[in-house]
Write an enzyme that holds these catalytic residues in place. Structure first.
Site: not given
Length: 402
Positions: A156, A205, A223, A249, A312, A356, A385
């Site tokens: 990933k 998060e 998400s 994921e 992540a 964010r 996304e």
């Protein structure tokens, strides 16, 4: 002031006192951080720490020694309970943006939120915005990343993009913070003063919270956009929960965290299956993690550095993913994709991932969003996304992304 207290008719004396304290808070006076557990606002700067955190997980390493020396100097100068706060960059080989404040005010987020009203003023008009990279280049980046994950070297990688905005007039950061908080009431809100401008955001998060020997984490990976219609919104959440691509994921993230945490814990609990967590714009797959450290000398930042960057935010294997990010992304992330939070001299603290979010400097704003890429990722879906994620901060400017 852009934050005003309402409900002065409340009869509970303790509640009135909490509201009065909330009225005195200025989110942009220094470091500002809200959490459902402990929230704080600071004033002044006793000492800055730019030491890179590349060895931050090593309790005997240079980074941790620098922090302990700074705490000792603060106590010697009369700061009874010093804290360290600020942000670490995505690449911990780069300088940290940390400091020990002169004064710290703790408050309860629920009282602050209950007493908060956004100012009726209007934020400056946006006169120019640029996507970096543009859509076709981002799709090509994702395509190359998907090809890389098809081999055996990479499971990933997280790719991101920026939105650079110019406003007609300088932005009042306090007005912006009020909008961000109002738009994202359940997130971790933060304001970090920088050498030039500020880092602001509303992260969903939790990377690491430590109290005593106990710690918690809540990684998000996978998400889907929220829907306005309740039925369609519920269907979107269930599709995410059943998505093989998103669960894969997410599993990469939780397995990676287990691998690094297990060797430092006397107890570690990671649920076998994820659950749903929602923000105003997105559904996320979420796994609440809790544990107990084996060594009482561990602190919140040593554990946070052990985890950062998680799969992540970076990918896995970490070094391979980081190298591919540097190769594909046409910018330096800096503090974006890093961590922001605080820790005290007793080892307690809380750190969240820097997503964010955006940087604000006069009339220049830079926003950041990323997406996890695995072998089944769709380049067009990842573009959409990241656009949804950018819209969280865009709405603070009164805009919707086209």
């Amino acid at each position: 002031m852009y934050l005003a207290v309402k409900g002065a008719e409340q009869k509970n004396p303790q509640h009135r006192e909490s509201l009065a304290q909330a009225a005195m808070l200025t989110p942009t006076s220094g470091f500002f951080f809200t959490s459902p557990f402990r929230s704080l606002s600071t004033q002044g700067c006793f000492a800055k720490i730019a030491q890179p955190a590349v060895d931050g997980e090593d309790l005997q390493g240079q980074f941790q020694q620098t922090i302990q020396q700074a705490f000792a100097q603060a106590r010697a100068a009369g700061i009874k309970s010093p804290i360290l706060c600020g942000a670490l960059p995505f690449d911990t080989r780069q300088p940290s943006a940390l400091f020990i404040p002169e004064k710290t005010q703790w408050f309860k987020r629920e009282a602050f939120m209950a007493g908060m009203e956004p100012d009726a003023g209007v934020l400056p008009e946006i006169v120019h915005q640029v996507e970096l990279p543009e859509q076709q280049q981002f799709i090509q980046m994702v395509t190359e990343a998907v090809q890389a994950t098809a081999g055996e070297q990479l499971d990933k990688v997280v790719l991101s993009r920026l939105l650079e905005i110019e406003t007609r007039e300088p932005i009042d950061c306090q007005a912006l913070m009020a909008c961000i908080i109002a738009q994202n009431p359940n997130s971790f809100h933060f304001h970090v003063p920088l050498e030039q401008g500020s880092l602001v955001g509303a992260s969903p998060e939790l990377l690491l919270r430590k109290s005593g020997n106990q710690f918690h984490s809540n990684p998000l990976a996978g998400s889907a956009p929220r829907e306005n219609d309740p039925l369609r919104d519920r269907q979107a959440s269930q599709r995410l929960l059943a998505s093989n691509k998103d669960r894969y994921e997410h599993q990469i993230v939780t397995e990676g965290m287990h691998q690094v945490l297990a060797k430092r814990c006397s107890h570690l609990h990671i649920p076998a299956s994820p659950e749903l967590l929602s923000t105003t714009t997105l559904w996320h797959l979420s796994t609440p993690i809790d544990g107990e450290v084996a060594d009482p000398a561990e602190n919140a930042l040593s554990l946070a550095c052990l985890l950062h960057p998680t799969p992540a935010l970076c990918g896995t294997p970490t070094l391979t993913a980081r190298d591919l990010i540097k190769q594909l992304e046409p910018f330096d992330r800096g503090l974006f994709g890093g961590i922001v939070g605080w820790c005290d001299s007793e080892g307690n603290g809380e750190w969240v991932v820097t997503i964010r979010c955006g940087t604000v400097n006069a009339n220049q704003v830079r926003l950041f969003a990323g997406a996890g890429i695995v072998k089944d990722s769709s380049p067009q879906s990842e573009w959409l996304e990241t656009g949804t994620k950018l819209s969280t901060i865009l709405r603070a400017f009164g805009l919707n992304q086209g």
